[in-house]
Design an enzyme around this catalytic site. Structure first.
Site, PDB file in Angstrom:
ATOM      1  N   SER A 288       0.667  -1.250   0.362  1.00 31.13           N
ATOM      2  CA  SER A 288      -0.307   0.318  -0.256  1.00 31.13           C
ATOM      3  C   SER A 288       0.810   0.908  -0.035  1.00 31.13           C
ATOM      4  O   SER A 288       1.584   1.354  -0.766  1.00 31.13           O
ATOM      5  CB  SER A 288      -1.126   0.167   1.296  1.00 31.13           C
ATOM      6  OG  SER A 288      -2.252   0.670   1.491  1.00 31.13           O
ATOM      7  N   ASP A 515      -8.449  -4.466  -5.841  1.00 31.14           N
ATOM      8  CA  ASP A 515      -8.461  -3.659  -4.714  1.00 31.14           C
ATOM      9  C   ASP A 515      -9.355  -2.493  -4.134  1.00 31.14           C
ATOM     10  O   ASP A 515      -8.837  -1.875  -5.186  1.00 31.14           O
ATOM     11  CB  ASP A 515      -7.025  -3.732  -5.327  1.00 31.14           C
ATOM     12  CG  ASP A 515      -6.134  -3.721  -3.531  1.00 31.14           C
ATOM     13  OD1 ASP A 515      -7.035  -2.287  -2.797  1.00 31.14           O
ATOM     14  OD2 ASP A 515      -5.193  -3.925  -3.886  1.00 31.14           O
ATOM     15  N   HIS A 543      -7.273  -5.944  -0.471  1.00 36.19           N
ATOM     16  CA  HIS A 543      -6.363  -5.083  -0.202  1.00 36.19           C
ATOM     17  C   HIS A 543      -4.452  -5.896  -0.281  1.00 36.19           C
ATOM     18  O   HIS A 543      -4.491  -6.467   0.491  1.00 36.19           O
ATOM     19  CB  HIS A 543      -6.280  -4.221   0.559  1.00 36.19           C
ATOM     20  CG  HIS A 543      -5.172  -3.303   0.364  1.00 36.19           C
ATOM     21  ND1 HIS A 543      -4.936  -2.641  -0.541  1.00 36.19           N
ATOM     22  CD2 HIS A 543      -4.750  -2.628   1.600  1.00 36.19           C
ATOM     23  CE1 HIS A 543      -4.194  -1.621  -0.223  1.00 36.19           C
ATOM     24  NE2 HIS A 543      -4.001  -1.437   0.472  1.00 36.19           N
TER      25      HIS A 543
END
Length: 575
Positions: A288, A515, A543
Site C-alpha cells: 500500500s 483492490d 487489499h
C-alpha cells in the site's frame, strides 16, 4: 479519505498494526496496508490479519499556514523545484551517490541491538530532523529485527547463506513497521526467513519513531463520528470545525516535526538504516503506502536499490483530487464484488439482487443519518460516518465479508454494535478508548506530500457529483472527507511526480484487480513509470496480494527475493 495510504479511503484514518493488544488486532493488520489516500485513510492503514497484509496512504487537502502555524522548510532534496509548483508532473530526480559530509556522522552510527518483544531484537538510531539543515536537531527512529533462521533449525543462518536484511513496511502512511514485523515475521516463507533478517523501521513520526499526536481518545471518538455527508450549512460548519480541531491539535502537540514527515525524508531515513545494517543495497517489501515509500527510495537511490517488491501500488503521478476520486472507484468495485457474493447467500441482509443490495445500503445509511443506532458500547451510538467506515473496513479483505453481513443484519434490526466495531478497527481504537498514532501520522504525511484537493467546503461540494459518478456508494463521503489538509498548519513540500528510477535493479509491482484502496490501474501506472518495473497481477479481491497463500503469486515473489529473477512482466495469478 481522512487519512490507507496516500490515496486511500478518504481522510478517514486507518489504524492498527501488527501485534496489537486490542481484540481487533487481526483486522487491524489488513487495514494498515490500506490507508493510502489523501484526505482519508484506508489503504493502508489498519490490517486485518497476517493473511491479508496491506496498506496505502491518504492524500489530504492543503492550504496556507494559519496565523501561529508552524511554517515548513524548503522542499526536501529530491523534489527541489517541485514543492508549491503548479500542475506539471515532473520526474523524481536521484540524489548524488556520495553521502554529503554533513550527513556522514549519521551513516557512521553503530546499531545496538537488544532483545525485546518476544524474541525479537530492537534498536534506535538518529536521523536529522531536516536533511538540508542537520544542525537543527535530530529525530530518534526505532527498528526491530527478526534474525535469519534456517528452515527447520534454531540456529542463525551461517555466514554466506544470508542475503542481508529485508525491510518490510505495511503502509498507511502511519502503519508501524515494528509492530508489523512482530506480527508477520514468523508467517513469512521459510526460505526467505532463512536468507534474510526481516527488519521493520517505524518511519519518522510513526509508532515508536518520534511519533506525532493530535487528539485524545474522547476527541477522536467525536472526530470519527462527525457527519461526512453534510446536508445543510450547520453540518458543513461542524465538519470544517472538526477538521480544524484535528489540524490544530497536531500543531500544538507535535510542533516542528510536522514540517519534516514527508515520504522523501522517510526514504532518506531508509538509506541511513541500510548503511547501518551493512547492506550495499536495500532489499524491501512494501505494501500500500509502503509502495510509495519504496518507489520514492528507488527514485532517490536507484543505484542502491536491491530486490524490491511493491504490493498494492500507488501512482505517484496523481494529485490528491484524482487520487481520492479513483480510490472511491476502487471501493465501489470492491463493494460490487461483495454484493455479488452476498446476494447468493442465505444470510444476506440486502436482498437478492445487486441493485437491491445497493438500494438497501443507501437506505440504511440514510436511516442511521437521521437516527444514530444504539450499541453495546456504553453511551456510544453508531453515526452514519461510522457506519460507512465500517463497510469500507470490510472491503479490505474478503474474509471480513461474513462479519459485515452479520453487522448489516444487526444494524437493520436497530443494533449498530457490529458496524461500530468495524469502524473502530479501521481507526485502531483500543478497548480502553485510546487510539494509536496511525491516523495522526497518516494525516501528517499526506498533508505534507501533496497539496490539498480543495481550498474549502465550496470546492468539496462542487466535486461531489463527479465523485458520485465514480462511486455512487462512497463518492460523497470521500469528497467531503478530504477537508482536513485544507486547514493543515504547514505547507506541503511535495507535488505529483513520476518515478523512473533509471538504473535500478528489477522492481516487482504487484496489483490486485479488485483492490479497494489501491486500484489496479495504479499498479499498472507505477510499473509503467519505473524503468525496471515488472507488473505481477493477482486476479482477486482484497487489499494487496503477497502473503495471502496464492501459490502462484507467493512463489513468484519468493523466487525473486531469493534468486533475483523477476517474474515475466504481465504475469497473472489468482482465479
Amino acid at each position: 479519505m481522512r487519512g490507507d495510504g496516500r490515496q486511500d479511503v478518504s481522510s478517514r484514518a486507518r489504524a492498527s498494526r501488527g501485534r496489537r493488544t486490542s481484540a481487533v488486532a487481526g483486522v487491524a493488520l489488513a487495514v494498515v496496508a490500506g490507508l493510502v489516500a489523501s484526505g482519508c485513510s484506508a489503504g493502508g492503514t489498519p490490517s486485518i490479519a497476517a493473511a491479508s497484509e496491506s496498506a496505502v496512504p491518504g492524500d489530504a487537502p492543503s492550504g496556507g499556514v494559519p496565523s501561529g502555524g508552524v511554517p515548513s522548510g524548503a522542499a526536501p532534496a529530491g523534489l527541489a523545484g517541485q514543492a508549491g509548483g503548479a500542475s506539471a508532473v515532473t520526474p523524481l530526480e536521484p540524489l548524488p551517490a556520495a553521502v554529503p559530509p554533513a550527513l556522514a556522522p549519521y551513516y557512521a552510527q553503530r546499531l545496538g541491538w537488544a532483545p525485546c518483544d518476544d524474541g525479537y531484537e530492537c534498536t534506535t538510531f538518529q536521523v536529522p530532523l531536516d536533511y538540508d539543515r542537520p544542525a537543527d536537531g535530530d529525530l530518534t527512529l526505532a527498528a526491530v529485527r527478526a534474525p535469519a533462521v534456517p528452515a527447520g533449525a534454531g540456529d542463525t543462518a551461517a555466514p554466506g547463506e544470508r542475503l542481508g536484511s529485508l525491510l518490510l513496511n505495511p503502509g498507511g502512511p502511519g502503519g508501524s513497521a515494528v509492530e508489523y514485523v512482530e506480527g508477520v515475521a514468523r508467517t513469512y516463507d521459510a526460505g526467505v526467513r532463512a536468507r534474510y533478517d526481516l527488519v521493520g523501521l517505524d518511519p519518522r513520526g510513526v509508532g515508536r519513531s518520534s511519533p506525532v499526536t493530535c487528539l485524545d481518545g474522547e476527541r477522536m471518538d467525536a472526530y470519527t463520528a462527525v457527519d461526512i455527508t453534510p446536508d445543510d450549512q450547520s453540518e458543513v460548519d461542524a465538519l470544517v470545525a472538526a477538521a480544524k480541531e484535528f489540524a490544530e491539535g497536531c500543531r500544538q502537540r507535535s510542533g516542528d516535526r510536522l514540517g519534516h514527515l514527508s515520504t522523501v525524508e522517510a526514504a532518506r531515513d531508509l538509506d541511513v538504516l541500510r548503511a547501518l545494517l551493512g547492506d550495499e543495497r536495500l532489499h524491501y517489501v512494501g505494501k500500500s503506502y509502503g509502495t510509495f515509500l519504496g518507489a520514492t527510495y528507488a527514485g532517490l537511490f536507484p543505484g542502491r536499490t536491491g530486490r524490491m517488491v511493491l504490493d498494492g501500488a500507488m501512482d505517484p503521478s496523481l494529485d490528491s483530487l484524482a487520487g481520492n476520486r479513483t480510490q472511491a472507484g476502487g471501493f465501489e468495485t470492491a463493494w460490487a464484488a461483495f454484493a455479488r457474493d452476498c446476494v447468493e447467500r442465505e444470510d444476506c441482509p440486502l436482498g437478492r439482487t445487486e441493485q437491491q443490495a445497493g438500494e438497501q445500503l443507501a437506505a440504511l445509511f440514510a436511516a442511521v443519518d437521521a437516527h444514530p443506532l444504539t450499541t453495546t458500547d456504553g453511551a456510544r451510538r453508531l453515526s452514519e460516518a461510522q457506519a460507512t467506515t465500517g463497510v469500507i473496513q470490510a472491503m479490505y479483505a474478503d474474509f471480513l465479508w461474513p462479519r459485515l453481513r452479520t453487522a448489516l443484519a444487526d444494524a437493520g434490526a436497530g443494533d449498530g454494535t457490529g458496524l461500530l466495531k468495524l469502524s473502530d478497527a479501521y481507526f485502531g481504537r483500543e478497548v480502553d478508548g485510546s487510539y494509536p498514532n496511525l491516523m495522526f501520522a497518516n494525516m501528517a504525511v499526506n498533508c505534507l506530500d501533496l497539496p490539498a484537493p480543495f481550498a474549502g467546503p465550496d470546492d468539496a461540494a462542487r466535486a461531489v457529483p463527479d465523485f458520485e459518478r465514480t462511486s455512487p456508494r462512497f463518492g460523497r463521503d470521500m469528497a467531503w472527507m478530504a477537508l482536513t489538509c485544507t486547514y493543515w498548519p504547514v505547507r506541503p513540500t511535495g507535488t505529483p511526480h513520476t518515478v523512473r528510477a533509471a538504473g535500478a535493479a528489477p522492481i516487482v509491482v504487484v496489483g490486485t484487480t479488485r483492490d479497494p484502496a489501491t486500484p489496479y490501474a495504479w499498479a499498472q501506472a507505477l510499473a509503467g513509470q519505473l524503468e525496471s518495473g515488472r507488473l505481477l497481477t493477482y486476479d482477486g479481491d482484497g487489499h494487496t496480494a503477497y502473503g495471502r497463500h496464492d501459490t502462484c503469486l507467493d512463489g513468484a515473489v519468493n523466487r525473486f527475493l531469493l534468486g533475483g529473477e523477476p517474474p515475466e512482466n504481465g504475469k497473472t495469478c489468482g482465479r
